[in-house]
Structure formats: C-alpha cells, structure tokens
Scaffold this motif. Structure first.
Motif, PDB file in Angstrom:
ATOM      1  N   LYS A  51      19.505  31.042  57.755  1.00 53.82           N
ATOM      2  CA  LYS A  51      19.571  32.094  56.741  1.00 53.82           C
ATOM      3  C   LYS A  51      18.565  31.725  55.663  1.00 53.82           C
ATOM      4  O   LYS A  51      18.464  30.546  55.287  1.00 53.82           O
ATOM      5  CB  LYS A  51      20.964  32.108  56.082  1.00 53.82           C
ATOM      6  CG  LYS A  51      22.057  32.579  57.005  1.00 53.82           C
ATOM      7  CD  LYS A  51      23.393  32.604  56.282  1.00 53.82           C
ATOM      8  CE  LYS A  51      24.026  31.243  56.231  1.00 53.82           C
ATOM      9  NZ  LYS A  51      25.358  31.198  55.656  1.00 53.82           N
ATOM     10  N   TYR A  52      17.856  32.710  55.129  1.00 49.73           N
ATOM     11  CA  TYR A  52      16.925  32.415  54.037  1.00 49.73           C
ATOM     12  C   TYR A  52      17.690  31.741  52.904  1.00 49.73           C
ATOM     13  O   TYR A  52      18.788  32.160  52.531  1.00 49.73           O
ATOM     14  CB  TYR A  52      16.250  33.707  53.532  1.00 49.73           C
ATOM     15  CG  TYR A  52      15.554  33.471  52.218  1.00 49.73           C
ATOM     16  CD1 TYR A  52      14.359  32.761  52.163  1.00 49.73           C
ATOM     17  CD2 TYR A  52      16.130  33.895  51.018  1.00 49.73           C
ATOM     18  CE1 TYR A  52      13.748  32.486  50.943  1.00 49.73           C
ATOM     19  CE2 TYR A  52      15.534  33.628  49.800  1.00 49.73           C
ATOM     20  CZ  TYR A  52      14.343  32.918  49.768  1.00 49.73           C
ATOM     21  OH  TYR A  52      13.754  32.638  48.562  1.00 49.73           O
TER      22      TYR A  52
ATOM     23  N   ARG B  90      14.668  28.424  47.269  1.00 54.54           N
ATOM     24  CA  ARG B  90      14.235  27.068  46.924  1.00 54.54           C
ATOM     25  C   ARG B  90      13.480  27.049  45.607  1.00 54.54           C
ATOM     26  O   ARG B  90      12.659  27.951  45.348  1.00 54.54           O
ATOM     27  CB  ARG B  90      13.326  26.466  48.018  1.00 54.54           C
ATOM     28  CG  ARG B  90      13.903  26.389  49.398  1.00 54.54           C
ATOM     29  CD  ARG B  90      15.365  25.954  49.483  1.00 54.54           C
ATOM     30  NE  ARG B  90      15.638  24.611  49.039  1.00 54.54           N
ATOM     31  CZ  ARG B  90      16.670  24.270  48.253  1.00 54.54           C
ATOM     32  NH1 ARG B  90      17.487  25.169  47.781  1.00 54.54           N
ATOM     33  NH2 ARG B  90      16.878  23.024  47.918  1.00 54.54           N
TER      34      ARG B  90
ATOM     35  N   ASP C 140      11.339  28.666  65.297  1.00 54.88           N
ATOM     36  CA  ASP C 140      12.220  28.756  64.129  1.00 54.88           C
ATOM     37  C   ASP C 140      12.236  30.207  63.663  1.00 54.88           C
ATOM     38  O   ASP C 140      11.186  30.867  63.660  1.00 54.88           O
ATOM     39  CB  ASP C 140      11.675  27.909  62.959  1.00 54.88           C
ATOM     40  CG  ASP C 140      11.740  26.414  63.214  1.00 54.88           C
ATOM     41  OD1 ASP C 140      12.492  25.994  64.105  1.00 54.88           O
ATOM     42  OD2 ASP C 140      11.029  25.679  62.504  1.00 54.88           O
TER      43      ASP C 140
ATOM     44  N   ILE D  58      15.101  21.226  52.276  1.00 57.26           N
ATOM     45  CA  ILE D  58      14.501  22.427  52.884  1.00 57.26           C
ATOM     46  C   ILE D  58      15.373  23.664  52.657  1.00 57.26           C
ATOM     47  O   ILE D  58      14.857  24.759  52.468  1.00 57.26           O
ATOM     48  CB  ILE D  58      14.202  22.199  54.389  1.00 57.26           C
ATOM     49  CG1 ILE D  58      13.279  23.292  54.950  1.00 57.26           C
ATOM     50  CG2 ILE D  58      15.447  22.108  55.249  1.00 57.26           C
ATOM     51  CD1 ILE D  58      11.871  22.936  55.008  1.00 57.26           C
TER      52      ILE D  58
ATOM     53  N   GLN E 297       9.157  32.557  62.689  1.00 54.59           N
ATOM     54  CA  GLN E 297       9.884  32.910  61.448  1.00 54.59           C
ATOM     55  C   GLN E 297      10.394  34.349  61.426  1.00 54.59           C
ATOM     56  O   GLN E 297      11.522  34.586  61.025  1.00 54.59           O
ATOM     57  CB  GLN E 297       9.048  32.635  60.171  1.00 54.59           C
ATOM     58  CG  GLN E 297       8.361  31.285  60.110  1.00 54.59           C
ATOM     59  CD  GLN E 297       9.299  30.070  60.121  1.00 54.59           C
ATOM     60  OE1 GLN E 297      10.508  30.234  60.135  1.00 54.59           O
ATOM     61  NE2 GLN E 297       8.753  28.872  60.143  1.00 54.59           N
TER      62      GLN E 297
ATOM     63  N   TYR F 281       8.523  30.874  51.258  1.00 51.76           N
ATOM     64  CA  TYR F 281       9.930  30.441  51.189  1.00 51.76           C
ATOM     65  C   TYR F 281      10.056  28.924  51.107  1.00 51.76           C
ATOM     66  O   TYR F 281      11.126  28.400  50.874  1.00 51.76           O
ATOM     67  CB  TYR F 281      10.690  30.919  52.449  1.00 51.76           C
ATOM     68  CG  TYR F 281       9.958  30.574  53.733  1.00 51.76           C
ATOM     69  CD1 TYR F 281      10.039  29.309  54.282  1.00 51.76           C
ATOM     70  CD2 TYR F 281       9.131  31.513  54.359  1.00 51.76           C
ATOM     71  CE1 TYR F 281       9.339  28.979  55.424  1.00 51.76           C
ATOM     72  CE2 TYR F 281       8.433  31.188  55.504  1.00 51.76           C
ATOM     73  CZ  TYR F 281       8.529  29.915  56.029  1.00 51.76           C
ATOM     74  OH  TYR F 281       7.809  29.576  57.146  1.00 51.76           O
ATOM     75  N   CYS F 282       8.956  28.203  51.317  1.00 51.90           N
ATOM     76  CA  CYS F 282       9.063  26.782  51.672  1.00 51.90           C
ATOM     77  C   CYS F 282       8.726  25.828  50.535  1.00 51.90           C
ATOM     78  O   CYS F 282       7.715  25.962  49.852  1.00 51.90           O
ATOM     79  CB  CYS F 282       8.148  26.507  52.868  1.00 51.90           C
ATOM     80  SG  CYS F 282       8.358  24.837  53.502  1.00 51.90           S
TER      81      CYS F 282
ATOM     82  N   ILE G  82      13.765  32.699  60.422  1.00 42.97           N
ATOM     83  CA  ILE G  82      14.501  32.853  59.156  1.00 42.97           C
ATOM     84  C   ILE G  82      15.022  34.279  59.113  1.00 42.97           C
ATOM     85  O   ILE G  82      14.234  35.223  59.239  1.00 42.97           O
ATOM     86  CB  ILE G  82      13.593  32.591  57.935  1.00 42.97           C
ATOM     87  CG1 ILE G  82      13.094  31.147  57.942  1.00 42.97           C
ATOM     88  CG2 ILE G  82      14.346  32.893  56.643  1.00 42.97           C
ATOM     89  CD1 ILE G  82      12.149  30.798  56.802  1.00 42.97           C
TER      90      ILE G  82
END
Ligand code: 5AD
Ligand code: SF4
Length: 436
Positions: free
Chosen positions: A333-334, A337, A301, A49, A263, A161-162, A303
């Motif tokens: 932190k971002y 990915r 959560d 992740i 987020q 982002y995921c 980010i």
C-alpha cells in the motif's frame, strides 16, 4: 570480550550491512549472541521504506527500553535508514539510545563503539563517508552457499514516493576489480552463488571513470572460476538495456530470473511517480526479454493506492499483471514518507481503499502464480540445495528461475546442484524427487 546482537529490518541491502557490522565487531573480538537478553550491545539495523517498517522498529525499541531497565550497562545502537533519517531526533524520543549511525557510517563502527563505551553521552554519526564504496569492510556472512555482494550504493532516481535517495545518497559504484576480487574469494571459500546488490544495478558504472557498465561487470563475474550462479537486484526498467538482455541470454552463470519493479500499470500514475517509462516501454522490454530468454522468470513490485490512483488506474495495474503473468509480486500500500514529493500531491486515498486494492492484487497474483507453477510438473530442474525446508524436514533449494523446491534427501547434499523432477506445486514452492 563483549557480546552483541543485531536485529535487522528491511531489504537485502540491510541484511548485508548487518553482515558487515558483524564482521567489524568479530574482528575486534566481540561475539554475536542469539538473544538480545544476553548481549552487552544491541544494534537495530532499521528500514524506513514504509511506515509499517518504522512502526516495527519503534515497538522493538520499546521492548529494549524495558530490557535496559534490568540491564543498565547494555548499549543500544540504532543503525540504517531510520538512523539516517532521524539522526539526533531519535535521542529526543528515546534518550536511552547510546549510538546512532547511518548506512554509510558502518566503517567507523569500531571507533564509535569505543566512544560509546568510554563516555557517558550518546554518539550520533550520520555524516556519511564519501569513500564508503571504495572500502573493503570485513564481512561475516550468515550463509555458506549464497552470498550478497554490493556493487553500488545510493540512488539518483527520485521516484516521488521513495525515501531511499534522501537516505542512501547519490549513486556510487564500487570499482569492478574490488567486486571481482570479492567474488573470487567467495568462490574459493566454496560459495556457489552471488547476488549482486544495488538500488539500481543497471546504472552500474556511472561516474566510475572506468569503461565498465553492468553487462560488462556481469561478464567479468561470469569468468570467476568455481562459481555456479549469479543473480542481481534491483533493476530499474528504464535502464534495462539490450546489452543486459544479451548478457542474461549468453552468460551461463547468470540465472534466468529478473526482478523488474513496474510499480503501476497506469501511464498517468507512472508519470506522477517519476518512473520515466510508460506501460508500453515496460511491456516492450518484457517481450524482448522473453523472446531472448524464453525460460526467464519475472517478479515485480507494485504500489497500490498511490495519490490520485483512480479506479481506472488500478484496473490498468491489474490488467498489466494479467498480461505479464509474473511468477510472483511484492505488493505494497502506498505509504507517506517524509520529505518525498508524493506527500504534497492531492488525492491521497483512504486506508480502506488501499487495503482493498492490496487484497485484490494479491488474490489475482496468487491465482496466476498457482497456474504458472503447475506448468513445472514433470519438468527436470537444476536445483542448488541451500538448506533445510521450513516444514516437513525436507531439503530446500532454488531453481535458476529462483523458485523454491523442496525435496527429500541427505543433509550432505546442502551446497550441491542436483536435478529434480517436479512432482507437485503450490503457490510458494515446488516439490519433487532427486533424479539419480
Ligand atoms: N510506499 C509503498 N511502497 C513503497 N516502496 C518504496 N517506497 C514506497 C512507499 N512510500 C516499494 C516500491 C519499491 C519497493 C522496494 O518498496 O515498490 O520497489
Ligand atoms: Fe526508490 Fe525509485 Fe531509487 Fe528504487 S529507483 S530506490 S524506488 S527512488
């Protein structure tokens, strides 16, 4: 008989997948051992992740490389999300690895092991199993009181982002009767609490061909006799329906506690993240929830340092934390990915900006949590005692709102529901006395 040791990284989904691997391996006569040093096979169940999770895995793999020099017969398997992401590339980087398989290939573990032990070349299988969600996989659970039950796999949301949708595939819900049967068996075995697991539980039922949505599933699980508590993770705010709010309000076993990842507090950032709700939508749902269930606890959560996050966007996130007054947050932190849309965005921030923003939100939330927890002093709470506390030799349990409570008492209370009068609070837990 062969021995094995599993090292799990990442989320509850992975923890539960490891329980399944343990179930499969025990069924074929293998025995779990406490230390990798004593095992014929070590499985690393990995998480990708964030970059940090990946680094942890590679450093563990390096340690196992050394161990394999001393114990050449030992097999090393890489499972989970990094296995899915990297496939055979793992072998290029770590030729001493014997098996690589993805999250939905677990059911074939037995066959893969046979192959890995009988031939010299490594086994790589990340092809996935389209029928995984319909399979009943033997499960050896680590806890005797609280159990995880998967209700769906995969994610169709593609937050920019995921990496999860690329690795865990399309959303697939388990048939409701399979879920209810599993929960009923757990209750008969003495389990008191289940946590229903999925990347996006609120969209449960989509594509299943049954007339069962998530609130309907909760009602079915609530009817299971001898079960005390039901929890669920994770809820996507966009899919949090009025029906679900009603279910949390009306169903006695469903705990008054919700993890609702926001987020960011900035509409600009939420849009670029492809979250498909605005700050106002989110705040509206929080208000509805609290109007319907005033005692509900909320966690989220966050980010920080998403590409393009301005000082003003970040202020909006802090302001949201102040307004919502969460019981706790998980802040990250971002992290870039592979394959995700956010990688290609402009405005990536420096590590030091991300770090200082993370420190700031954590400090802000710490004060909020301390203040919120103080309000519990003097209250009587139902606590499910689930084990020993880490320090002080006390018992530990959780309220329906998922707050950790430490109390003095005999071990025989583990597994029982007790009423506790709260006498002291901190940032991570409450403590009190059992009321007779
Ligand atoms: N960087 C930082 N945090 C992330 N998360 C998911 N992907 C990333 C990423 N690339 C966080 C989100 C999500 C939680 C499980 O992990 O906050 O809700
Ligand atoms: Fe990732 Fe978004 Fe799916 Fe959660 S909902 S798993 S953050 S893509």
């Amino acid at each position: 008989m062969r021995s094995f040791h599993i090292i799990t990284f990442g989320c509850q989904m992975n923890e539960h997948d490891s329980e399944r691997m343990t179930g499969i391996l025990r069924d074929r006569g293998c025995a779990p051992v406490q230390d990798a040093e004593d095992a014929d096979m070590v499985i690393l169940n990995t998480c990708s992740i964030r970059e940090k999770a990946e680094q942890k895995f590679y450093s563990e793999l390096g340690r196992l490389k050394q161990l394999k020099v001393e114990k050449p017969h030992m097999k090393i398997a890489v499972a989970g999300c990094i296995a899915q992401q990297e496939g055979a590339n793992i072998l290029a980087r770590a030729p001493y690895v014997d098996m690589v398989f993805g999250p939905s290939d677990v059911a074939r573990l037995s066959v893969m092991i046979e192959t890995a032990f009988s031939r010299r070349s490594p086994v790589v299988d990340t092809s996935g199993d389209p029928e995984y969600h319909r399979k009943r996989i033997p499960t050896s659970r680590g806890d005797k009181i609280k159990a995880w039950v998967s209700i769906m796999y995969g994610c169709d949301n593609f937050c920019t982002y995921c990496v999860v949708p690329y690795l865990r595939g399309k959303e697939c819900s388990r048939p409701s009767e399979d879920i209810v049967n599993e929960v009923s068996e757990l209750a008969q075995q003495g389990y008191k609490e289940v946590t229903l697991l999925g990347q996006n539980v609120n969209s449960y039922g989509k594509g299943l061909g049954q007339d069962v949505d998530f609130p309907a599933l909760l009602r079915m699980v609530n009817d299971v006799p001898d079960l005390e508590r039901i929890r669920f993770v994770t809820s996507h705010p966009r899919d949090l329906s009025d029906g679900l709010i009603d279910a949390v309000r009306d169903l006695p076993k469903v705990c008054e506690s919700l993890h609702l990842p926001v987020q960011s507090g900035s509409d600009n950032i939420l849009h670029v993240m492809n979250r498909r709700y605005t700050r106002a939508d989110y705040m509206g749902k929080v208000k509805k929830l609290r109007d319907a269930v005033p005692s509900i606890t909320l966690t989220t959560d966050i980010i920080v340092g998403f590409p393009g996050e301005s000082a003003k966007d970040f202020e909006a996130t802090k302001k949201l934390l102040e307004e919502v007054q969460y019981d706790g947050i998980f802040a990250f932190k971002y992290s870039k990915r592979p394959g995700t849309a956010a990688l290609k965005l402009s405005g990536h921030l420096t590590e030091s900006v991300k770090e200082s923003r993370l420190t700031e939100v954590l400090a802000l939330q710490r004060e909020i949590t301390i203040q919120k927890n103080k309000a519990y002093i003097g209250m009587h709470m139902d606590v499910l005692i689930d084990g020993k506390s880490k320090k002080g030799g006390k018992l530990s349990g959780r309220t329906r709102g998922n707050k950790v409570v430490n109390v003095a008492g005999p071990r025989s209370l583990i597994g029982s529901l007790v009423t506790v009068r709260i006498t002291a609070t901190g940032v991570n837990s409450l403590s009190g006395e059992i009321c007779e």
